[in-house]
Design a protein around this motif. Structure first.
Motif, mmCIF file in Angstrom:
data_model
loop_
_atom_site.group_PDB
_atom_site.id
_atom_site.type_symbol
_atom_site.label_atom_id
_atom_site.label_comp_id
_atom_site.label_asym_id
_atom_site.label_seq_id
_atom_site.Cartn_x
_atom_site.Cartn_y
_atom_site.Cartn_z
ATOM 1 N N HIS A 54 6.740 22.975 3.150
ATOM 2 C CA HIS A 54 7.366 22.215 2.069
ATOM 3 C C HIS A 54 7.289 20.743 2.438
ATOM 4 O O HIS A 54 7.761 20.343 3.496
ATOM 5 N N HIS A 55 6.679 19.946 1.586
ATOM 6 C CA HIS A 55 6.358 18.580 1.952
ATOM 7 C C HIS A 55 6.997 17.580 0.999
ATOM 8 O O HIS A 55 6.878 17.722 -0.218
ATOM 9 N N PRO A 56 7.674 16.573 1.541
ATOM 10 C CA PRO A 56 8.391 15.612 0.704
ATOM 11 C C PRO A 56 7.481 14.520 0.156
ATOM 12 O O PRO A 56 6.377 14.291 0.651
ATOM 13 N N ASP A 57 7.979 13.851 -0.851
ATOM 14 C CA ASP A 57 7.436 12.559 -1.231
ATOM 15 C C ASP A 57 8.266 11.569 -0.415
ATOM 16 O O ASP A 57 9.493 11.582 -0.500
ATOM 17 N N TRP A 58 7.614 10.761 0.390
ATOM 18 C CA TRP A 58 8.371 9.855 1.244
ATOM 19 C C TRP A 58 7.596 8.578 1.500
ATOM 20 O O TRP A 58 6.386 8.509 1.280
ATOM 21 N N SER A 59 8.341 7.573 1.930
ATOM 22 C CA SER A 59 7.722 6.309 2.305
ATOM 23 C C SER A 59 8.629 5.624 3.315
ATOM 24 O O SER A 59 9.807 5.967 3.436
ATOM 25 N N ASN A 60 8.046 4.684 4.031
ATOM 26 C CA ASN A 60 8.888 3.873 4.888
ATOM 27 C C ASN A 60 8.440 2.423 4.806
ATOM 28 O O ASN A 60 7.277 2.125 4.578
ATOM 29 N N THR A 61 9.412 1.565 4.908
ATOM 30 C CA THR A 61 9.180 0.136 4.999
ATOM 31 C C THR A 61 9.950 -0.336 6.223
ATOM 32 O O THR A 61 11.188 -0.270 6.246
#
Length: 97
Positions: A54-61
């Motif tokens: 199960h894979h998220p939609d994610w981002s990092n700044t």
């Protein structure tokens, strides 16, 4: 896996105070001391994602990690999302002993 009702989602979110429900997904945002700590957490989360398939939609700044969880096959939030949210919580905010 079947999609949860809005009422069931809101009830489950009581156990996840750092998460919100909108746009047909649950969302969390986590701040770390620096980029290295953020990326390290993302790497640990990636192993959990693979284990749960199960894979998220994610981002990092820099030191901020933003995550959205939704089960695409169910077109909404399921128990699978909450299982991954718990694994994420255990990684980013471990219990103090």
């Amino acid at each position: 896996m079947s999609k949860l009702s809005d009422q069931d989602i809101e009830k489950k979110l009581l156990q996840f105070p750092d998460w919100d429900y909108y746009d047909n997904a649950i969302h969390g945002e986590f701040e770390f001391e620096n980029f290295k700590d953020c990326f390290s957490a993302m790497s640990r989360i990636a192993f959990e994602c693979e284990a749960l398939n199960h894979h998220p939609d994610w981002s990092n700044t820099y030191n901020i990690l933003t995550i959205s969880l939704s089960t695409h096959d169910a077109n909404g939030v399921t128990n699978k999302d909450f299982k991954l949210a718990q694994a994420i919580e255990d990684i980013v905010e471990p219990d103090e002993e």
